[in-house]
Design a protein around this motif. Sequence first.
Motif, PDB file in Angstrom:
ATOM      1  N   UNK A 126      -9.406   4.300   9.093  1.00  0.00           N
ATOM      2  CA  UNK A 126      -9.625   2.858   8.958  1.00  0.00           C
ATOM      3  C   UNK A 126     -11.056   2.531   8.522  1.00  0.00           C
ATOM      4  N   UNK A 127     -12.031   3.089   9.177  1.00  0.00           N
ATOM      5  CA  UNK A 127     -13.421   2.711   8.897  1.00  0.00           C
ATOM      6  C   UNK A 127     -14.338   3.917   8.724  1.00  0.00           C
ATOM      7  N   UNK A 179     -14.310  -5.224   9.508  1.00  0.00           N
ATOM      8  CA  UNK A 179     -13.891  -3.926   8.959  1.00  0.00           C
ATOM      9  C   UNK A 179     -13.130  -3.225  10.071  1.00  0.00           C
ATOM     10  N   UNK A 180     -11.909  -2.799   9.760  1.00  0.00           N
ATOM     11  CA  UNK A 180     -11.100  -2.189  10.808  1.00  0.00           C
ATOM     12  C   UNK A 180     -11.022  -3.138  11.989  1.00  0.00           C
ATOM     13  N   UNK A 181     -11.250  -2.640  13.181  1.00  0.00           N
ATOM     14  CA  UNK A 181     -11.238  -3.514  14.358  1.00  0.00           C
ATOM     15  C   UNK A 181     -12.587  -3.490  15.067  1.00  0.00           C
ATOM     16  N   UNK A 182     -13.633  -3.567  14.248  1.00  0.00           N
ATOM     17  CA  UNK A 182     -14.982  -3.509  14.817  1.00  0.00           C
ATOM     18  C   UNK A 182     -15.366  -4.782  15.563  1.00  0.00           C
TER      19      UNK A 182
END
Lengths: 580, 580
Positions: A80-81, B134-137
């Motif tokens: 994902x990141x 970004x993603x699940x930041x």
Amino acid sequence: MFRRMRLKNLNNVMLLMLMLLLLQAAAAKVRHYKWEVEYMYGSPDCIENVVMGINGQFPGPTIRAQAGDTIDVALTNKLSTEGVVIHWHGIRQKETPWADGTASISQCAINPGETFRYRFKVDKPGTYFYHGHYGMQRSAGLYGSLIVEVEDGKREPFHYDGEFDLLLSDWWHQSSHHQEVSLSSKPFRWIGEPQSLLINGRGQFNCSLSSSSTLPKCRFRGNEPCAPQILHVLPNKTYRLRIASSTALASLNLAIQNHTMLVVEADGNYVKPFAVQDIDIYSGESYSVLVTTDQDPSRNYWIAIGIRGRNATTPQALTILNYHPTSASHLPPSPPPVTPLWNDFQRSQSFAQKLYALMGTPAPPATFHRRLVLLNTQNLINGFTKWAINNVSLTLPSTPYLGSIKYKLQNAFDPKSPPESFTAEYDVMKPPVNPNSVTGSGVYMFEMNQVVDVILQNANVLKGRSSEIHPWHLHGHDFWVLGYGEGKFDAKRDEKKLNTKNPVMKNTAVIFPYGWTALRFVADNPGVWAFHCHIEPHLHMGMGVIFAEGVDQVKYIPSEAITCGLTGKMLATTNTTTVH
Amino acid sequence: MFRRMRLKNLNNVMLLMLMLLLLQAAAAKVRHYKWEVEYMYGSPDCIENVVMGINGQFPGPTIRAQAGDTIDVALTNKLSTEGVVIHWHGIRQKETPWADGTASISQCAINPGETFRYRFKVDKPGTYFYHGHYGMQRSAGLYGSLIVEVEDGKREPFHYDGEFDLLLSDWWHQSSHHQEVSLSSKPFRWIGEPQSLLINGRGQFNCSLSSSSTLPKCRFRGNEPCAPQILHVLPNKTYRLRIASSTALASLNLAIQNHTMLVVEADGNYVKPFAVQDIDIYSGESYSVLVTTDQDPSRNYWIAIGIRGRNATTPQALTILNYHPTSASHLPPSPPPVTPLWNDFQRSQSFAQKLYALMGTPAPPATFHRRLVLLNTQNLINGFTKWAINNVSLTLPSTPYLGSIKYKLQNAFDPKSPPESFTAEYDVMKPPVNPNSVTGSGVYMFEMNQVVDVILQNANVLKGRSSEIHPWHLHGHDFWVLGYGEGKFDAKRDEKKLNTKNPVMKNTAVIFPYGWTALRFVADNPGVWAFHCHIEPHLHMGMGVIFAEGVDQVKYIPSEAITCGLTGKMLATTNTTTVH
């Protein structure tokens, strides 16, 4: 079949020679792989957790090739990141230094959603593996086997009837992300010993295969993802066990009940065969051993892997050598082999010193051009606990060295070469008098074909009286292991003891507590190469150095490998009219 | 002082005017920040965990600026393997679409070790915040407050004596990395409700401030990182509470015991003041409320925040309104306000419908040029559970749209525009007849200054009978909220009910279960803009769309924003002589 038919029907010598040429060309294959890296649920040790997998597999798929083949892996990052890279451990990457798979060194990390194509030749038969080389993604489970067989028409210098590949690793229940934070915290938090040891990604945390354990007994049907892979063998045959260690931390010992092992290969190099009851294997090492199934076929035998070198309580990893026609469910009637004492370092040294090159292996040049004496110390930097080499703790730059050196970019890394030795006063037997050190990203630059000696010098840790094991791995080269010694290396006294006649070639060699290890290699591979402790948290804490040679001779670097950092900026700003 | 002295001594009108100009220029400051993002240990809810912090702080530092100022943040990524971006939620990024901080949309994620410079104008006073995109930041803790005050010489249309900033969030004990794997697993695993709610990054998981709770009572000295921030007030004053919700999932309700709140601002827009006993606040929203301290000063009062809209058992977040000179340690004598029933959606709608623009706010254009009807459904794609809009589940490309559209690159994203509506037969009150949908990365392209209406249409989830709340957030614009309705939007019936006279302007608006929400905006901001459900796991599952307008008018994109993917390749390959 095809080959035989043609040989029967054709007599023309010219045609035959052409055919043989064609066959040889056909034998040197390009092997294509499409891989996707992503996190997934898994139960490596019967406890559900998140693992890093390739194409839904953990460990990743095994690559099996022949010497001379080209491996072509289109690696897609489905994380994902996080960026990702894969290092092909033991492959020297001649003419493809950009494919070594080391983030910040040989390439930019592959961004999420992107595909990077690794393409390199496997020029030497042997037992190799691959693994992540970015942050602590190896700890997260990014690894797999890479087996290179001899090319058609050639033979190994030993015979065997069957083969098993054992990729060994260690496993923590805490995520590698969490571990990274611990290691980078002030006050420092050590990650501790692994919860489990894995054989081909399988271990048992909450149960044991053996009834002699204090753990409850495992009940497996065999299809569980954490059930052991049984080694099914026929009596009176010889099997090759290819054993590689991708551990993050653990130094391992492997023994097969009632069976002697004949060591024949180390790190992709043939060795003078020697028989042992158990082998020590450090992170980054690989061995081939031959096992002859000459024992009572009416029972089975334990294969036991335990931790040495650190005082760990991690249970042994177990599996079974199952003799035909005995049922695999018949557990061996006696307890598994006991792993030798963790701190019997004499025994460890004795094993390491049994390794000699097989006759015919090239001997090292008789003398060296340049000698680095690399002191390994545990230090403090602004209160953070680090490892340092000659007082410099490696911090990787955001621009990969291969591109920044090739294109002579300023400010990409510390321009000053790191120290080649340490002060004569340093007492390696005691904690550092001054524990402070510095971070750095400097490079040891070698002349092409320079013969380099490295003395890896171990020392006492930061506090208390102890010294740890560090297996050092060199990228891009094999080295000769000239010798091991205790205490501080003293050129006058120790140099004459070095073995320059038939030393084993390896890519990973250990330094024992309070000891030194002497290595020699020829800087003959244009590129930039990491040389580092293969214990992943130690590397994360700065325990490595960077070597470079002949980068001006590097003919090709794919732009994908350098589209980041200052090389990315260089490529972008040459084209300002498009950008602005 | 400086100003007065000069005014006394100088009479020259020209000089005075020059001075005023200079003062005005001085007032519009450039505010510089140097931020480093990294993971660190923290105890947001008294349970130690890993959080994403900025400069060692969680939540990140508060930015406080004045309208007209330029914010200049040099953001350094100190993460190990993850990229990072920061979105400035509610800031329209006029002329700086590259600074919107959305990975894959406005910029390439910032690589580890790299610094990216965000530079943008905050042109409108209001209560904003920033967060990872970004993603699940964001779930990992990457957020902070961004407060824009009126410029010098201007006044807010209300008076207050003091101010408190409350940034609300929800917190899970499972890492966001682990959550991402769950959401992307087959079978699907839902992340569940948060363990805790946080006020300015502080909550209590294993204890309660209130003795009326079933949890043991917290014992705080006050300096613990999870101790509540007490709101110290003087009697008979008016305080502005700036409340923003950065929750990953939770829809919140906030009440202050015995105190009425006057709502005066929503998402950086003034509203016609209205009094309430409690406010609903959805992820992505912000409000300012005025509270007059007109209650008995000899006691303290609870501020309670609880979850609505989902059937969660997460305990309320609590803190105390502490009247001078009462000691802060005197707990309020009665239990905290009870959060209204989670599924009293009539009540939720009633609150939403109290919002009207303050007089003087620009009214929307009377008619629209283009209308999108966006059906929100839960679907299956190859067995993976996703959210889809008009049957397309958003998957972001690896090349940011802003660059790929600007430079007209092929194959960067799906060239086909996504559907503008859904089939008339679709029954929003029932599970989908055909649950299968597709992934896509297409863009809704608007003509510059097109007036766009969006009807967000809610529907039943994948299985069972239920429909969820989704707060939709638009980047780069405010929109007018023309109205809410139940069931399927019917243009003939519903259009005439829309409020085009004094609708509130917002950047985030909710769709209620089985309902629709009508929005209008002017596509007047050249750039590429995400429009998505602000519930982070929902966005991760594809619940969003991409809008673009006037990208050919974008004058400047820093090369750092596009040195990745196909734009990176474009920049690199224009310079092949250097690369090869």
